[in-house]
Design a protein around this motif. Sequence first.
Motif, PDB file in Angstrom:
ATOM      1  N   ASN A 645      -6.738  -1.416  -7.824  1.00 26.26           N
ATOM      2  CA  ASN A 645      -7.017  -0.825  -6.508  1.00 26.26           C
ATOM      3  C   ASN A 645      -6.486   0.601  -6.434  1.00 26.26           C
ATOM      4  O   ASN A 645      -5.463   0.926  -7.059  1.00 26.26           O
ATOM      5  N   ARG A 646      -7.198   1.419  -5.655  1.00 24.10           N
ATOM      6  CA  ARG A 646      -6.803   2.822  -5.497  1.00 24.10           C
ATOM      7  C   ARG A 646      -6.426   3.096  -4.045  1.00 24.10           C
ATOM      8  O   ARG A 646      -6.849   2.385  -3.134  1.00 24.10           O
ATOM      9  N   LEU A 647      -5.651   4.163  -3.856  1.00 24.37           N
ATOM     10  CA  LEU A 647      -5.327   4.625  -2.513  1.00 24.37           C
ATOM     11  C   LEU A 647      -6.277   5.745  -2.130  1.00 24.37           C
ATOM     12  O   LEU A 647      -6.588   6.618  -2.932  1.00 24.37           O
ATOM     13  N   LEU A 648      -6.735   5.701  -0.859  1.00 25.31           N
ATOM     14  CA  LEU A 648      -7.627   6.719  -0.320  1.00 25.31           C
ATOM     15  C   LEU A 648      -6.978   7.391   0.879  1.00 25.31           C
ATOM     16  O   LEU A 648      -6.032   6.846   1.480  1.00 25.31           O
ATOM     17  N   PRO A 649      -7.449   8.580   1.264  1.00 20.19           N
ATOM     18  CA  PRO A 649      -6.854   9.274   2.418  1.00 20.19           C
ATOM     19  C   PRO A 649      -6.871   8.398   3.674  1.00 20.19           C
ATOM     20  O   PRO A 649      -7.843   7.694   3.943  1.00 20.19           O
ATOM     21  N   PHE A 650      -5.775   8.435   4.402  1.00 16.55           N
ATOM     22  CA  PHE A 650      -5.588   7.741   5.678  1.00 16.55           C
ATOM     23  C   PHE A 650      -5.486   6.226   5.538  1.00 16.55           C
ATOM     24  O   PHE A 650      -5.505   5.514   6.535  1.00 16.55           O
ATOM     25  N   ASP A 651      -5.407   5.700   4.312  1.00 17.23           N
ATOM     26  CA  ASP A 651      -5.084   4.282   4.139  1.00 17.23           C
ATOM     27  C   ASP A 651      -3.708   4.021   4.750  1.00 17.23           C
ATOM     28  O   ASP A 651      -2.794   4.859   4.673  1.00 17.23           O
ATOM     29  N   ARG A 652      -3.565   2.835   5.355  1.00 17.26           N
ATOM     30  CA  ARG A 652      -2.250   2.423   5.858  1.00 17.26           C
ATOM     31  C   ARG A 652      -1.731   1.335   4.924  1.00 17.26           C
ATOM     32  O   ARG A 652      -2.348   0.283   4.781  1.00 17.26           O
ATOM     33  N   VAL A 653      -0.597   1.617   4.297  1.00 18.27           N
ATOM     34  CA  VAL A 653      -0.084   0.787   3.207  1.00 18.27           C
ATOM     35  C   VAL A 653       1.158   0.038   3.685  1.00 18.27           C
ATOM     36  O   VAL A 653       2.107   0.657   4.182  1.00 18.27           O
ATOM     37  N   GLY A 654       1.127  -1.304   3.558  1.00 13.68           N
ATOM     38  CA  GLY A 654       2.286  -2.120   3.886  1.00 13.68           C
ATOM     39  C   GLY A 654       3.169  -2.273   2.653  1.00 13.68           C
ATOM     40  O   GLY A 654       2.747  -2.841   1.648  1.00 13.68           O
ATOM     41  N   ILE A 655       4.399  -1.766   2.737  1.00 10.93           N
ATOM     42  CA  ILE A 655       5.290  -1.720   1.572  1.00 10.93           C
ATOM     43  C   ILE A 655       6.511  -2.588   1.846  1.00 10.93           C
ATOM     44  O   ILE A 655       7.197  -2.423   2.869  1.00 10.93           O
ATOM     45  N   LEU A 656       6.763  -3.535   0.937  1.00  9.94           N
ATOM     46  CA  LEU A 656       7.926  -4.417   1.030  1.00  9.94           C
ATOM     47  C   LEU A 656       9.048  -3.834   0.177  1.00  9.94           C
ATOM     48  O   LEU A 656       8.900  -3.661  -1.034  1.00  9.94           O
ATOM     49  N   ALA A 657      10.174  -3.526   0.837  1.00  9.01           N
ATOM     50  CA  ALA A 657      11.282  -2.886   0.114  1.00  9.01           C
ATOM     51  C   ALA A 657      12.551  -2.979   0.953  1.00  9.01           C
ATOM     52  O   ALA A 657      12.518  -3.288   2.145  1.00  9.01           O
ATOM     53  N   THR A 658      13.670  -2.678   0.299  1.00  7.29           N
ATOM     54  CA  THR A 658      14.939  -2.560   1.012  1.00  7.29           C
ATOM     55  C   THR A 658      15.071  -1.123   1.523  1.00  7.29           C
ATOM     56  O   THR A 658      14.314  -0.230   1.127  1.00  7.29           O
ATOM     57  N   ASP A 659      16.072  -0.894   2.380  1.00  5.60           N
ATOM     58  CA  ASP A 659      16.291   0.458   2.903  1.00  5.60           C
ATOM     59  C   ASP A 659      16.613   1.432   1.777  1.00  5.60           C
ATOM     60  O   ASP A 659      16.141   2.578   1.781  1.00  5.60           O
ATOM     61  N   ASP A 660      17.420   1.001   0.817  1.00  2.00           N
ATOM     62  CA  ASP A 660      17.796   1.889  -0.294  1.00  2.00           C
ATOM     63  C   ASP A 660      16.577   2.238  -1.150  1.00  2.00           C
ATOM     64  O   ASP A 660      16.415   3.388  -1.574  1.00  2.00           O
ATOM     65  N   GLN A 661      15.746   1.224  -1.407  1.00  2.00           N
ATOM     66  CA  GLN A 661      14.543   1.493  -2.200  1.00  2.00           C
ATOM     67  C   GLN A 661      13.596   2.454  -1.474  1.00  2.00           C
ATOM     68  O   GLN A 661      13.015   3.350  -2.085  1.00  2.00           O
ATOM     69  N   LEU A 662      13.466   2.265  -0.159  1.00  2.00           N
ATOM     70  CA  LEU A 662      12.580   3.146   0.620  1.00  2.00           C
ATOM     71  C   LEU A 662      13.089   4.583   0.646  1.00  2.00           C
ATOM     72  O   LEU A 662      12.305   5.538   0.629  1.00  2.00           O
ATOM     73  N   ALA A 663      14.400   4.732   0.713  1.00  2.00           N
ATOM     74  CA  ALA A 663      14.971   6.078   0.748  1.00  2.00           C
ATOM     75  C   ALA A 663      14.591   6.868  -0.501  1.00  2.00           C
ATOM     76  O   ALA A 663      14.336   8.072  -0.447  1.00  2.00           O
ATOM     77  N   VAL A 664      14.549   6.158  -1.665  1.00  2.00           N
ATOM     78  CA  VAL A 664      14.175   6.816  -2.922  1.00  2.00           C
ATOM     79  C   VAL A 664      12.652   6.985  -3.017  1.00  2.00           C
ATOM     80  O   VAL A 664      12.144   7.988  -3.508  1.00  2.00           O
ATOM     81  N   PHE A 665      11.909   5.975  -2.516  1.00  2.00           N
ATOM     82  CA  PHE A 665      10.465   5.950  -2.734  1.00  2.00           C
ATOM     83  C   PHE A 665       9.694   6.845  -1.755  1.00  2.00           C
ATOM     84  O   PHE A 665       8.664   7.418  -2.121  1.00  2.00           O
ATOM     85  N   LYS A 666      10.163   6.976  -0.523  1.00  2.00           N
ATOM     86  CA  LYS A 666       9.377   7.688   0.503  1.00  2.00           C
ATOM     87  C   LYS A 666       9.012   9.118   0.096  1.00  2.00           C
ATOM     88  O   LYS A 666       7.871   9.542   0.287  1.00  2.00           O
ATOM     89  N   PRO A 667       9.929   9.916  -0.482  1.00  2.00           N
ATOM     90  CA  PRO A 667       9.523  11.259  -0.914  1.00  2.00           C
ATOM     91  C   PRO A 667       8.393  11.252  -1.943  1.00  2.00           C
ATOM     92  O   PRO A 667       7.542  12.135  -1.949  1.00  2.00           O
TER      93      PRO A 667
END
Length: 756
Positions: A645-667
């Motif tokens: 599967n690919r990501l397209l513009p304006f897709d809304r993605v549900g991401i399962l993660a911890t706060d620490d993982q999100l802090a690294v991944f969001k950028p």
Amino acid sequence: MGHLPKLIEDLALILMAGAIVTLLFRKIKQPLVLGYIIAGFLVSPHFIFTPNVVDQENVKTLAEIGVIFLLFSLGLEFSFKKLVRVGGTASITAFTEIIFITVGGYFAGKLMGWSTMDSLFLGGMLASSSTTIILRAFDELGVKTKQFARIVFGVLVVEDIVVILLMVLLSTVAVTKNFEGGQILFTVLKLLFFLGMWFIVGIFLLPTFLRVARKLLDEETLLILALGLCLGMVVLATQVGFSAELGAFVMGSIIAETTLAEKVEHLIKPVKDLFGAVFFVSVGMMIDPKAMATYAGPIFWITLLTLFGKMISTTIGALISGQPLKQSVQVGMSMAQIGEFAFIVATLGLSLGVISEFLFPIAVGASAITTFTTPYLIKFSEPIYNALVKVLPEKWVNRLNRYSSSTQQIQAESDWKIVLKTYLRILVTNTIILVALLLVSKNFLHPFIDSRVQNSYLRNAITLVISLAAAAPFFWAFMAGKPKNQAYKELWVDKKYNRGPLFIVELLRVAMGILFMAIFVNTLVPARIALLVGIPITILVLVLFSSRIQKFYQRMEKRFMRNLNERELVAAEANAVENNLKEKNNEMRTNLEAWDAHIVEMEVNPQATAIGRVLMDLQWREKFGINIVYIKRGEKIIHTPGRQNRLLPFDRVGILATDDQLAVFKPVFDAREVISDEDVSIDDIVLQKVLVDEHTKLRGQTIHGSGLRERTNGLVVGIEKEKDRLLNPESSTVLEWGDIVWIVGDRKKLQKLIVE
């Protein structure tokens, strides 16, 4: 040289003048309507320094089409349900202002020595305010979100429908020359009947037709259908004695209840803009500077009446409706201008030949002045309120505030009021349908059968059977249909106090139904046949086939309600997916609290670096430990997306993660494509082949692992492998000795890769 019709020359002149002047008005941030009017003056016979319109009669025809499409577009933005939702505050305010300013305009005209018709049409011209001017002023001043702005929008909605009704009354009075109260009351009842009938029939038929034909309706076909429906209703309205404008507005309001309303509004906009421009330019063509100079006095007095009359009456109306003094003053000072409807009302009067031509320059002059004063009145409404509070006695201000508080604290409607309103709706709706069926039977069915059946008894029998068969479900609903709401059930459960009054209400409407039935049957056949045969047989049929008639009526009612609420149902279905998604997210968040993990929904930026790449290549799970639970793309949801599967513009993605993982991944998720500062010409983008050998050092590497995309600022579009050719190869393809790789990329970087 071929002959060019004068109409085409005139249309070219009108549109060019309109375009140039409105460009100037857009530059100086003034209403475009005034720009069109000034453009019309510049191409009129009253201005000798520019070419003039020659074929004025045909231009008037185009202007009439413009009015029709303006009203049709207004109907598309309006809905009867919106009028119901406006509420009492806006309705009371609007009716107070309209009654005051209409009566004030009439007496102002009479005081200036004008005729009765001129005075009546002046009152109608002053009745509406300008939605366009108010919206622009609110945007510029940043007050659209304030409480008083909401009331103003509601007042404008009520004004639109009331002014449409006023136009019908004015045209009727103008044609009949009859000012008697009884005639006007009959006209109002006739108007309300036809509005109700058109609305009921239109909602019952049109959404169903559009739903069935939806797959066949492309943009072109839908536009043609919408215009055809609009003009068809215009013809129907004029045939029954109403104005073309009313027909256009009604059809627009019917389409506004369908799911295609926004699409039709989008498609019709260029047509409306074109013919609307011709209409407003034609208004400007009627301006005579000499007449404006001659009538400078009336322009001055009517401007004062508009400014102060609308300010005071609207403020009083808002106070009566229970608004605080401050909001009432702000509402009043927002509504003090003449709207575009003034020109439409004046055009109607001129087309009927019942008003004087000097009304146009007066309307234009007063409209221009109040257009420029509106932003300043809105801006200074709060300082004027502060000054007013200082001048008014304190006890007056306190009383007004107490009245406002007590009005807003009125409790919800009682059960009896709700039930009685439901009974009234049942009676009115079915009365309209039965009267419509009676008119069809009398004016169409009866003559049709008369011309083909000689025997009078057989003729009456056929007419009666067909008419009553069509009317039976609605007679049943009139006399036996029960209100379907909780209030009725609660009243019926309370035996001691409510069953007696409810029984009396039921008896009254059965009696009314029998009386109505007698009138219905007696209108179609002689009284003796109606009394001895028609009415008894009808009652017997209703009793014997009650359950079947009830089921048939309920199916029709269900279809009508589905069509009426179609837009809300579609929106609810779309929201159901959204709500279900939120519930699942909340459930998973609760279950994963012990793991310190939760689902976060993030939207893909249209410039994100991840766009177009398969999840396998992104390797987010391997690098950051996160999981993609779903991808929401428009109305579609991809649950647990796979590696391809690919990501397209304006897709809304549900991401399962911890706060620490999100802090690294969001950028990383938010990272955007960096556009090089280097000037790359289109000539530098080339299709180049690269040989896999000891120089390029690509042997044994995958396309993704080789970094070819980054090194060449390009894409691998093909690979030649001995006897095979791979077009758009997978990024996991391994490169081998002798492979020829075709890359679309930067010429300089490709040359550098080959040299290396």
